[in-house]
Design a protein around this motif. Structure first.
Motif, PDB file in Angstrom:
ATOM      1  N   GLU A 134       0.833  -1.204   0.000  1.00 52.50           N
ATOM      2  CA  GLU A 134       0.000   0.000   0.000  1.00 52.50           C
ATOM      3  C   GLU A 134       0.871   1.259   0.000  1.00 52.50           C
ATOM      4  O   GLU A 134       0.600   2.225  -0.712  1.00 52.50           O
ATOM      5  CB  GLU A 134      -0.900  -0.069   1.234  1.00 52.50           C
ATOM      6  CG  GLU A 134      -2.107   0.824   1.195  1.00 52.50           C
ATOM      7  CD  GLU A 134      -1.842   2.133   1.907  1.00 52.50           C
ATOM      8  OE1 GLU A 134      -2.507   3.110   1.562  1.00 52.50           O
ATOM      9  OE2 GLU A 134      -0.940   2.187   2.776  1.00 52.50           O
ATOM     10  N   ARG A 170       0.796   4.102  -2.897  1.00 53.30           N
ATOM     11  CA  ARG A 170       0.464   5.478  -2.527  1.00 53.30           C
ATOM     12  C   ARG A 170       1.539   6.448  -3.021  1.00 53.30           C
ATOM     13  O   ARG A 170       1.233   7.481  -3.599  1.00 53.30           O
ATOM     14  CB  ARG A 170       0.324   5.550  -0.997  1.00 53.30           C
ATOM     15  CG  ARG A 170      -0.010   6.924  -0.473  1.00 53.30           C
ATOM     16  CD  ARG A 170      -0.654   6.854   0.920  1.00 53.30           C
ATOM     17  NE  ARG A 170      -0.157   5.757   1.759  1.00 53.30           N
ATOM     18  CZ  ARG A 170       0.928   5.842   2.545  1.00 53.30           C
ATOM     19  NH1 ARG A 170       1.606   6.966   2.589  1.00 53.30           N
ATOM     20  NH2 ARG A 170       1.300   4.826   3.274  1.00 53.30           N
ATOM     21  N   GLU A 215      -1.363  11.591  -4.864  1.00 47.69           N
ATOM     22  CA  GLU A 215      -2.755  11.935  -4.725  1.00 47.69           C
ATOM     23  C   GLU A 215      -3.089  13.069  -5.673  1.00 47.69           C
ATOM     24  O   GLU A 215      -3.977  12.972  -6.499  1.00 47.69           O
ATOM     25  CB  GLU A 215      -3.053  12.397  -3.282  1.00 47.69           C
ATOM     26  CG  GLU A 215      -2.407  11.565  -2.195  1.00 47.69           C
ATOM     27  CD  GLU A 215      -2.937  10.149  -2.139  1.00 47.69           C
ATOM     28  OE1 GLU A 215      -4.067   9.925  -2.593  1.00 47.69           O
ATOM     29  OE2 GLU A 215      -2.211   9.269  -1.637  1.00 47.69           O
ATOM     30  N   LEU A 241      -8.503   5.234 -13.130  1.00 50.47           N
ATOM     31  CA  LEU A 241      -9.533   5.853 -12.309  1.00 50.47           C
ATOM     32  C   LEU A 241      -9.703   7.316 -12.679  1.00 50.47           C
ATOM     33  O   LEU A 241      -9.880   8.169 -11.831  1.00 50.47           O
ATOM     34  CB  LEU A 241      -9.162   5.709 -10.830  1.00 50.47           C
ATOM     35  CG  LEU A 241      -9.026   4.263 -10.392  1.00 50.47           C
ATOM     36  CD1 LEU A 241      -8.498   4.188  -8.988  1.00 50.47           C
ATOM     37  CD2 LEU A 241     -10.359   3.550 -10.514  1.00 50.47           C
ATOM     38  N   ASP A 261     -15.778   3.359  -9.786  1.00 52.06           N
ATOM     39  CA  ASP A 261     -15.658   3.594  -8.343  1.00 52.06           C
ATOM     40  C   ASP A 261     -14.809   2.533  -7.643  1.00 52.06           C
ATOM     41  O   ASP A 261     -14.847   2.392  -6.434  1.00 52.06           O
ATOM     42  CB  ASP A 261     -17.056   3.646  -7.714  1.00 52.06           C
ATOM     43  CG  ASP A 261     -17.903   2.468  -8.177  1.00 52.06           C
ATOM     44  OD1 ASP A 261     -17.371   1.659  -8.975  1.00 52.06           O
ATOM     45  OD2 ASP A 261     -19.071   2.365  -7.765  1.00 52.06           O
ATOM     46  N   THR A 262     -14.011   1.807  -8.405  1.00 51.76           N
ATOM     47  CA  THR A 262     -13.170   0.776  -7.805  1.00 51.76           C
ATOM     48  C   THR A 262     -11.914   1.410  -7.206  1.00 51.76           C
ATOM     49  O   THR A 262     -11.728   2.628  -7.252  1.00 51.76           O
ATOM     50  CB  THR A 262     -12.802  -0.275  -8.850  1.00 51.76           C
ATOM     51  OG1 THR A 262     -11.996  -1.260  -8.234  1.00 51.76           O
ATOM     52  CG2 THR A 262     -12.023   0.336  -9.990  1.00 51.76           C
ATOM     53  N   THR A 263     -11.044   0.574  -6.658  1.00 56.10           N
ATOM     54  CA  THR A 263      -9.813   1.100  -6.059  1.00 56.10           C
ATOM     55  C   THR A 263      -8.597   0.626  -6.832  1.00 56.10           C
ATOM     56  O   THR A 263      -8.649  -0.366  -7.556  1.00 56.10           O
ATOM     57  CB  THR A 263      -9.654   0.611  -4.614  1.00 56.10           C
ATOM     58  OG1 THR A 263      -9.578  -0.820  -4.669  1.00 56.10           O
ATOM     59  CG2 THR A 263     -10.823   1.037  -3.750  1.00 56.10           C
ATOM     60  N   LYS A 264      -7.520   1.363  -6.653  1.00 56.07           N
ATOM     61  CA  LYS A 264      -6.263   1.007  -7.303  1.00 56.07           C
ATOM     62  C   LYS A 264      -5.822  -0.382  -6.893  1.00 56.07           C
ATOM     63  O   LYS A 264      -5.337  -1.179  -7.715  1.00 56.07           O
ATOM     64  CB  LYS A 264      -5.171   2.004  -6.916  1.00 56.07           C
ATOM     65  CG  LYS A 264      -5.379   3.363  -7.539  1.00 56.07           C
ATOM     66  CD  LYS A 264      -4.485   4.405  -6.869  1.00 56.07           C
ATOM     67  CE  LYS A 264      -4.846   5.776  -7.385  1.00 56.07           C
ATOM     68  NZ  LYS A 264      -4.335   6.854  -6.561  1.00 56.07           N
ATOM     69  N   GLU A 265      -5.990  -0.673  -5.620  1.00 61.76           N
ATOM     70  CA  GLU A 265      -5.535  -1.972  -5.107  1.00 61.76           C
ATOM     71  C   GLU A 265      -6.275  -3.108  -5.793  1.00 61.76           C
ATOM     72  O   GLU A 265      -5.684  -4.118  -6.171  1.00 61.76           O
ATOM     73  CB  GLU A 265      -5.725  -2.044  -3.586  1.00 61.76           C
ATOM     74  CG  GLU A 265      -4.736  -1.203  -2.787  1.00 61.76           C
ATOM     75  CD  GLU A 265      -5.054   0.289  -2.851  1.00 61.76           C
ATOM     76  OE1 GLU A 265      -6.160   0.668  -3.290  1.00 61.76           O
ATOM     77  OE2 GLU A 265      -4.157   1.085  -2.472  1.00 61.76           O
TER      78      GLU A 265
END
Lengths: 513, 365
Positions: free
Chosen positions: A240, A244, A249, A475, A496-500
């Motif tokens: 993670e 990140r 961001e 995204l 609306d999913t996540t990078k992970e």
């Protein structure tokens, strides 16, 4: 930022101090500090275009930095060439191996520094003996006289490593060494790396397979847009943390365009299979079905070798499919030439714009109008006026910063060159546009502009299918995200999913071989 | 020539600021200045060199090379090479000669004597056919252009020798009662004092210029030579373009063969040996890049005149043919040297890409 400084100074064998590198007005590296620790693995993480390869090329003497210095064993050095760096103990193993396939393992290892025998000849017996010793050290059962082309890719990599060891390299830089290896070959490579560590060899490692890299690394350094964003020893980090710092961001690449009508299916790909050119048994694209509606933006995410480029090139007509159908607004595209598909409204913006996108000998305007010459040809001759209308229109529409259509294409920055390639294809007034890594090698500002162009196109009813290997880009403007792995569709997500989740689906961890 | 010319100027690094203007003008106009220099030097060395009549005679020699060179330019612009032009020239002459002797239809028991214009068209078809073979070999069977056209160099020459048994057709005048006179018009006659061959060259040059500058096909030629992969992905029919330029080169060679055999009023199977090299030299001296994508008709014509006027000048002042060869070679090497200075880092600069991997990828292809 200072987490890595805890180590004793004597620990560091090679370091970069405030190293910057510019290509014209593109800043690939902006003052990077980087340390390589003795007998340890330091992994460099970062997205495409973050500057990893540039930094590695500077550390290994392939390129010279624009400013900053390289410190080897505490002394500032300037490598005259990669040979010079190799003589001082720094070797690089490139992503694309640099072996001569038509020569034996022995000849490859001693290429360019053959051992002289008596009477000026080459002492083949001695070379063979040393090769055998090296192979024993690496615990690889490869005969010195085997032709390199007969070796599996993993074995070829071992030969590369052996070559680096044969010149007593103390620092070994590996650029994506596992990208083409099977899981067992990766295991072999890792045990070789552990063995090298125990003998005091320092390793600099670059990989897109994050989990894999975490298994082997002792230190992590993350680059983003030419700057170092974080560094830490292995114990303090996890997946993670890397993601990140890699993705960051801050910068907004936009969101999926809304408020316009999503139409009927414009591009539909059904059960498409594309074979490997060399090994027809293997499918690079394996039974892929994708549908893109008019006004919709679909993103395909996948690692190197996932089959994205092959899928795109097949749909555009450059590669031949073995089975499956491609339809545009219900019309079958199979069997049409590239030109035929462009005329129907199906266009490709290729991945490598230098190799496939631009005609470097021509001007900005000539490049922009290349795919739509028919639109300004009356009878036999082209109309200068209509061409210049199209060119100025394109320059305005896709916001190209140029001195005008007459300027040489090579005078533009990477981002503007990319906009020329996109503008060229948009000038044909397509119904569906394929973009293979449209953001590759361009800076973040240009990326945002490119994505805005695509979003604008979608609002006007264009079907957009683009690929990326940067998870952050999935995204942004895409309505749907399709993850490809080993030629197949591994997963599909909404915006609306996540990078992970995306990274996990792509097999970014241990790729199943 | 404005657009290509403009991109060239900016392609010379460091020469674009005011101080180096003279150097830039000299470099860009090098073929022109070389031609002026040649005319000045030989005019001083020989009293007969500087006269209108001599210029016209020399120009009719240049016409042959010029025609070959224009066809060659089209091929070189696509990144190819055509070594067969000299042999096609000879084959065209021999075919024309054979047709002028009459075509016997034995089963019908008569001999046809086609008029000269039919002979000219049929001869051009022969040239086009050889070009078509070249083009198909290169575009579809991926035979390297050098090898394919080298093969056709031998084949065309061999066919020409076979057709005549190694002999030369001397009687090309035709006969009044057969209605096939006028073959000598092409090379021998003059229109307003200008040799017809030179006029033919001018017409072909204008057509080539129009093709390159004002048609889609011309743009396709430049883009195929500049980056065939990008051109293909932009919808350019790269294979078709490749075949077409070899066909056009074959036709240009056939026209050159007609003009030459008309000038000599004889057609021999050994004509035009090593002319392919002269044609390549003219294209290179004219500033075209052998790697493709850069070059102009005007430059190529200047190149042909530089080589032709130099060779004839050396003959006029009585320099031995051995020295002529040395001089011509030196001019060609100098031209290539200047080309590489002009195009250095002008075309591909990996730095502009921002993708460090692309130069490697290019090198691999």
């Amino acid at each position: 930022m200072t987490a890595g400084r805890d180590h004793a100074i004597g620990d560091v064998v090679l370091s970069a101090r405030d190293v910057a590198k510019s290509f014209g007005n593109i800043h690939a590296l902006k003052g990077v500090n980087f340390d390589v620790h003795k007998g340890q693995v330091t992994t460099l993480f970062g997205e495409n275009g973050a500057g990893k390869s540039t930094l590695m090329k500077i550390l290994s003497g392939v390129m010279k930095p624009t400013s900053g210095e390289i410190i080897l064993d505490g002394e500032p050095v300037t490598f005259a060439s990669s040979t010079d760096a190799r003589d001082r103990g720094v070797s690089i193993i490139h992503q694309e191996l640099s072996l001569a396939p038509n020569l034996s393992v022995r000849d490859n290892i001693f290429m360019g520094r053959e051992i002289k025998g008596r009477a000026g000849g080459v002492d083949y017996a001695e070379e063979e003996r040393q090769t055998r010793l090296l192979m024993e050290e690496l615990e690889e059962d490869i005969h010195p006289l085997t032709m390199v082309e007969d070796l599996r890719l993993g074995q070829q990599q071992i030969v590369e490593i052996a070559r680096a060891l044969s010149v007593n390299s103390r620092i070994l830089i590996m650029d994506e060494p596992t990208s083409a290896l099977s899981a067992t070959e990766v295991e072999v490579l890792f045990s070789v790396i552990r063995d090298l560590k125990s003998r005091g060899v320092s390793i600099v490692y670059i990989s897109h397979h994050l989990e894999e890299a975490l298994q082997i690394t002792d230190h992590a350094v993350v680059l983003r847009d030419g700057s170092m964003t974080a560094r830490a020893p292995r114990a303090e980090i996890d997946l993670e943390w890397i993601v990140r710092n890699m993705v960051g961001e801050g910068f907004d690449l936009g969101s999926p365009p809304t408020g316009h009508e999503i139409g009927e299916a414009a591009l539909s790909i059904e059960n498409l299979c594309v074979p490997d050119k060399v090994n027809a048994e293997r499918l690079l694209v394996d039974d892929v079905s994708i549908e893109v509606k008019a006004g919709e933006i679909v993103c395909i995410y996948g690692l190197m070798g996932a089959g994205r480029t092959e899928l795109m090139e097949c749909v555009a007509g450059r590669l031949q499919e073995t089975s499956g159908t491609i339809r545009l607004n219900g019309r079958t595209m199979n069997g049409l030439s590239i030109a035929g598909r462009i005329a129907e409204g199906l266009v490709l913006v290729p991945e490598d714009r230098q190799r496939d996108g631009l005609v470097q000998t021509m001007s900005v305007g000539q490049n922009l109008s290349l795919a739509s010459i028919g639109a300004f040809t009356k009878g036999l001759f082209t109309s200068k006026k209509r061409e210049s209308d199209i060119v100025t229109g394109s320059i305005r529409n896709v916001h190209i910063k140029t001195d005008g259509g007459e300027a040489p294409i090579t005078s533009l920055s990477g981002g503007n060159q990319q906009k020329v390639v996109i503008g060229k294809m948009l000038a044909t007034e397509p119904k569906a546009v394929l973009l293979d890594e449209p953001s590759r090698g361009i800076d973040i500002g240009a990326k945002a502009e490119v994505f805005k162009l695509l979003a604008d196109g979608a609002r006007q009813g264009l079907a957009v299918l683009f690929t990326t290997s940067e998870v952050g880009e999935c995204l942004s403007i895409a309505h749907r995200i399709i993850v490809m792995s080993r030629g197949q569709i591994a997963a599909e997500f909404g915006p609306d999913t996540t990078k992970e989740a995306i990274m996990a689906a792509s097999g970014e961890s241990k790729a199943a071989a | 020539m404005s657009d290509i010319g403009a991109s060239r100027k900016a392609a010379i690094p460091g020469l674009t600021d005011g101080r180096f203007d003279i150097a830039r003008i000299l470099l860009e106009g090098r073929a022109f200045f070389a031609l002026i220099a040649i005319i000045v030097v030989f005019s001083i060395l020989s009293p007969v060199y500087f006269s209108l009549n001599n210029f016209l005679i020399m120009s009719s020699h240049v016409a042959i090379f010029g025609l070959l060179a224009i066809g060659m330019l089209l091929v070189i612009l696509t990144g190819g090479i055509d070594l067969s032009v000299g042999s096609v020239l000879a084959l065209a002459g021999v075919v024309a000669g054979a047709l002028m002797q009459g075509v016997a239809f034995e089963s019908f028991g008569f001999t046809a004597y086609p008029p000269v214009w039919v002979v000219a068209i049929l001869t051009c078809c022969v040239g086009a056919f050889v070009g078509l073979v070249n083009g198909v070999l290169i575009a579809f069977f991926k035979v390297p252009a050098f090898v394919a056209t080298l093969g056709l160099l031998y084949v065309a020459r061999g066919v020409a020798l076979l057709m005549t048994n190694g002999l030369t057709y001397n009687n090309l005048g035709g006969r009044e009662e057969l209605g096939n006179t006028g073959f000598d018009w092409l090379g021998f006659n003059r229109l307003f004092g200008v040799p017809i061959g030179v006029i033919v060259l001018a017409v072909v040059a204008v057509i080539a210029m129009l093709i390159l500058k004002r048609t889609a096909f011309g743009r396709w030629i430049y883009s195929t030579g500049g980056n065939a992969r990008a051109a293909e992905l932009s919808g350019v029919p790269v294979r078709g373009v490749t075949i077409a330029v070899y066909v056009l080169s074959g036709i240009c060679s056939a026209i050159a063969g007609l003009v030459l055999s008309s000038q000599l009023t004889s057609a021999g199977p050994t004509a035009g040996q090593t002319y392919e090299l002269t044609a390549i030299a003219a294209v290179v001296v004219g500033g075209a890049a052998l790697s493709g994508g850069r070059g102009r008709v005007g430059g190529t014509l200047l190149g042909a005149f530089v080589i032709g006027f130099l060779a004839d000048g050396l003959v006029i002042i009585g320099v031995s043919t051995y020295w002529q060869t040395v001089f011509t070679g030196a001019v060609i090497v100098l031209a290539v040297l200047l080309n590489s200075i002009q195009y250095r880092s002008g075309g591909r600069k990996p730095s502009g890409s921002g993708t460090p991997s692309s130069p490697q990828a290019k090198a691999k292809k």
